[in-house]
Design a protein around this motif. Structure first.
Motif, mmCIF file in Angstrom:
data_model
loop_
_atom_site.group_PDB
_atom_site.id
_atom_site.type_symbol
_atom_site.label_atom_id
_atom_site.label_comp_id
_atom_site.label_asym_id
_atom_site.label_seq_id
_atom_site.Cartn_x
_atom_site.Cartn_y
_atom_site.Cartn_z
ATOM 1 N N GLY A 196 0.776 -1.236 0.000
ATOM 2 C CA GLY A 196 0.000 0.000 0.000
ATOM 3 C C GLY A 196 0.801 1.277 0.000
ATOM 4 N N PHE A 197 2.127 1.189 -0.167
ATOM 5 C CA PHE A 197 2.935 2.403 -0.182
ATOM 6 C C PHE A 197 2.893 3.035 -1.565
ATOM 7 C CE2 PHE A 197 4.545 0.017 3.420
ATOM 8 C CZ PHE A 197 4.514 1.000 4.401
ATOM 9 N N ASP A 198 2.910 4.367 -1.589
ATOM 10 C CA ASP A 198 2.639 5.102 -2.822
ATOM 11 C C ASP A 198 3.856 5.806 -3.407
ATOM 12 O OD1 ASP A 198 -0.321 4.694 -2.724
ATOM 13 O OD2 ASP A 198 -0.078 5.803 -0.859
ATOM 14 N N ALA A 199 4.866 6.098 -2.600
ATOM 15 C CA ALA A 199 6.028 6.844 -3.090
ATOM 16 C C ALA A 199 7.229 6.521 -2.219
ATOM 17 C CB ALA A 199 5.750 8.345 -3.093
ATOM 18 N N ALA A 200 8.406 6.874 -2.729
ATOM 19 C CA ALA A 200 9.648 6.608 -2.021
ATOM 20 C C ALA A 200 10.568 7.807 -2.143
ATOM 21 C CB ALA A 200 10.330 5.356 -2.585
ATOM 22 N N ALA A 201 11.420 8.001 -1.139
ATOM 23 C CA ALA A 201 12.382 9.101 -1.152
ATOM 24 C C ALA A 201 13.528 8.762 -2.094
ATOM 25 C CB ALA A 201 12.916 9.351 0.253
ATOM 26 N N GLY A 202 13.984 9.761 -2.849
ATOM 27 C CA GLY A 202 15.125 9.591 -3.733
ATOM 28 C C GLY A 202 16.021 10.807 -3.663
ATOM 29 N N LEU A 203 17.229 10.668 -4.184
ATOM 30 C CA LEU A 203 18.151 11.801 -4.188
ATOM 31 C C LEU A 203 17.695 12.911 -5.115
ATOM 32 C CD1 LEU A 203 21.664 10.079 -4.159
ATOM 33 C CD2 LEU A 203 20.786 11.696 -2.463
ATOM 34 N N ASP A 204 17.066 12.522 -6.233
ATOM 35 C CA ASP A 204 16.701 13.515 -7.238
ATOM 36 C C ASP A 204 15.226 13.865 -7.238
ATOM 37 O OD1 ASP A 204 16.051 10.990 -8.014
ATOM 38 O OD2 ASP A 204 16.712 11.199 -10.088
ATOM 39 N N GLY A 205 14.456 13.345 -6.289
ATOM 40 C CA GLY A 205 13.041 13.676 -6.238
ATOM 41 C C GLY A 205 12.240 12.635 -5.478
ATOM 42 N N LEU A 206 10.931 12.766 -5.578
ATOM 43 C CA LEU A 206 10.013 11.828 -4.948
ATOM 44 C C LEU A 206 9.678 10.745 -5.969
ATOM 45 C CD1 LEU A 206 8.253 11.275 -2.394
ATOM 46 C CD2 LEU A 206 6.427 12.551 -3.526
ATOM 47 N N GLN A 207 10.130 9.521 -5.751
ATOM 48 C CA GLN A 207 9.890 8.426 -6.675
ATOM 49 C C GLN A 207 8.474 7.890 -6.470
ATOM 50 O OE1 GLN A 207 13.038 5.606 -5.976
ATOM 51 N NE2 GLN A 207 14.612 6.924 -6.870
ATOM 52 N N ILE A 208 7.704 7.805 -7.542
ATOM 53 C CA ILE A 208 6.297 7.438 -7.454
ATOM 54 C C ILE A 208 6.138 5.952 -7.763
ATOM 55 C CG2 ILE A 208 3.976 7.981 -8.243
ATOM 56 C CD1 ILE A 208 5.539 10.245 -6.771
ATOM 57 N N LEU A 209 5.422 5.262 -6.875
ATOM 58 C CA LEU A 209 5.208 3.829 -7.045
ATOM 59 C C LEU A 209 3.889 3.531 -7.731
ATOM 60 C CD1 LEU A 209 6.433 2.516 -3.558
ATOM 61 C CD2 LEU A 209 7.757 2.872 -5.646
ATOM 62 N N GLN A 210 2.795 4.213 -7.334
ATOM 63 C CA GLN A 210 1.488 3.830 -7.871
ATOM 64 C C GLN A 210 0.432 4.923 -7.632
ATOM 65 O OE1 GLN A 210 0.444 0.238 -5.781
ATOM 66 N NE2 GLN A 210 0.627 1.159 -3.769
ATOM 67 N N THR A 211 0.765 6.152 -7.892
ATOM 68 C CA THR A 211 -0.135 7.266 -7.606
ATOM 69 C C THR A 211 -0.213 8.181 -8.824
ATOM 70 O OG1 THR A 211 0.440 7.178 -5.267
ATOM 71 C CG2 THR A 211 -0.606 9.196 -6.043
ATOM 72 N N GLN A 212 -1.405 8.764 -9.044
ATOM 73 C CA GLN A 212 -1.605 9.718 -10.127
ATOM 74 C C GLN A 212 -1.696 11.129 -9.547
ATOM 75 O OE1 GLN A 212 -5.061 8.230 -12.267
ATOM 76 N NE2 GLN A 212 -3.734 7.011 -13.600
ATOM 77 N N PHE A 213 -1.250 12.109 -10.339
ATOM 78 C CA PHE A 213 -1.161 13.480 -9.865
ATOM 79 C C PHE A 213 -1.738 14.438 -10.899
ATOM 80 C CE2 PHE A 213 2.081 11.189 -7.604
ATOM 81 C CZ PHE A 213 2.119 11.761 -6.350
ATOM 82 N N ALA A 214 -2.016 15.666 -10.452
ATOM 83 C CA ALA A 214 -2.328 16.793 -11.335
ATOM 84 C C ALA A 214 -1.588 18.001 -10.785
ATOM 85 C CB ALA A 214 -3.828 17.065 -11.384
#
Length: 288
Positions: A196-214
């Motif tokens: 159920g996790f949606d994102a992960a921390a990265g050096l160059d940004g927020l890594q997205i696992l399974q989420t949609q954005f606007a």
């Protein structure tokens, strides 16, 4: 509806749109180029751009189209040169002497044609459900309607995983021997998605696992209500692999989001670490 006093029951059909909007026509006014993306088993859409223009109210596009199947819904949007998506504020239409073809004119207030990167026709499928013999008089007291509202805001700094539905941050599940947990394609990431996790921390940004954005404007953080956030999400959603820091013009920090589990809200990307995968975000989750 005015059912009349004598009618006791009715059969009611309800259309439910369960899929996100997807593009079936892109028109670039600067080059007059039109692209028609399609998928297998799509109907024949028949959307054509008749013309574009500037008006006193804003940029305008006129479309010629056939009768749309009732199992689909359609909308027209404009994307400007910065990526912002504009909904059509004024829509007029009429039939044509040729028969089934229709003409629809859409005006986008607040944006001029020179600033439009592309006009888009978007569709999504509607599933119809029929309820037979619905009683038109309630058998008891109806519950009070619950309005959508924002939960208390959260500022969260995390090093590995985040669940946007709850704001819960945690570590990656144990990796298989020799696997890089930040690779983004291994079993560790797949397990994180399943948990159920949606994102992960990265050096160059927020890594997205399974989420949609606007993408939203910075001022939208305190300006939009929950219903407006949902509307912006439906009109401009995209599925990025990573969200990076703000652009040079200061935009690109505030987003509407919808998770795989249906959670919605706003996310503000605040800070990144230069030395380790560490991200600080601010959440405003929508709840009833």
């Amino acid at each position: 509806f005015n059912w009349g006093k004598t009618r006791k029951e009715a059969d009611i059909r309800v259309g439910v749109a369960t899929a996100p909007w997807r593009v079936v026509l892109r028109h670039m006014p600067a080059t007059h180029q039109t692209v028609h993306p399609t998928e297998p088993r799509d109907p024949r859409w028949g959307f054509q751009v008749h013309g574009t223009a500037d008006t006193m109210d804003g940029a305008q596009v006129t479309l010629v189209m056939g009768q749309l199947d009732p199992d689909w819904r359609m909308q027209v949007v404009a994307a400007d040169l910065t990526g912002k998506v504009w909904p059509a504020r004024m829509v007029t239409g009429s039939g044509t002497p040729g028969g089934d073809d229709q003409i629809q004119t859409c005006v986008f207030t607040g944006i001029q044609l020179a600033s439009v990167k592309e006009f888009r026709v978007e569709v999504r499928r509607v599933h119809w459900v029929e309820f037979r013999g619905v009683r038109l008089q309630a058998s008891g007291k109806l519950p009070e309607a619950q309005m959508l509202r924002f939960a208390e805001g959260q500022v969260i700094t995390f090093d590995e995983l985040i669940d946007l539905d709850s704001g819960r941050a945690t570590d990656y599940p144990p990796a298989d021997p020799g696997e890089n947990p930040l690779a983004g394609v291994g079993e560790t990431v797949l397990r994180a998605r399943e948990m159920g996790f949606d994102a992960a921390a990265g050096l160059d940004g927020l890594q997205i696992l399974q989420t949609q954005f606007a993408l939203l404007d910075d001022a939208d953080w305190g300006r939009l209500d929950p219903y407006e956030v949902i509307d912006r999400l439906h009109r401009g959603r995209f599925a990025p692999r990573i969200l990076k820091p703000a652009r040079a013009d200061g935009t690109g920090r505030v987003y509407a989001f919808e998770t795989r589990d249906g959670g919605m809200g706003m996310l503000r990307l605040k800070t990144l670490s230069d030395t380790a995968p560490r991200v600080t975000i601010e959440l405003r989750r929508i709840e009833r």
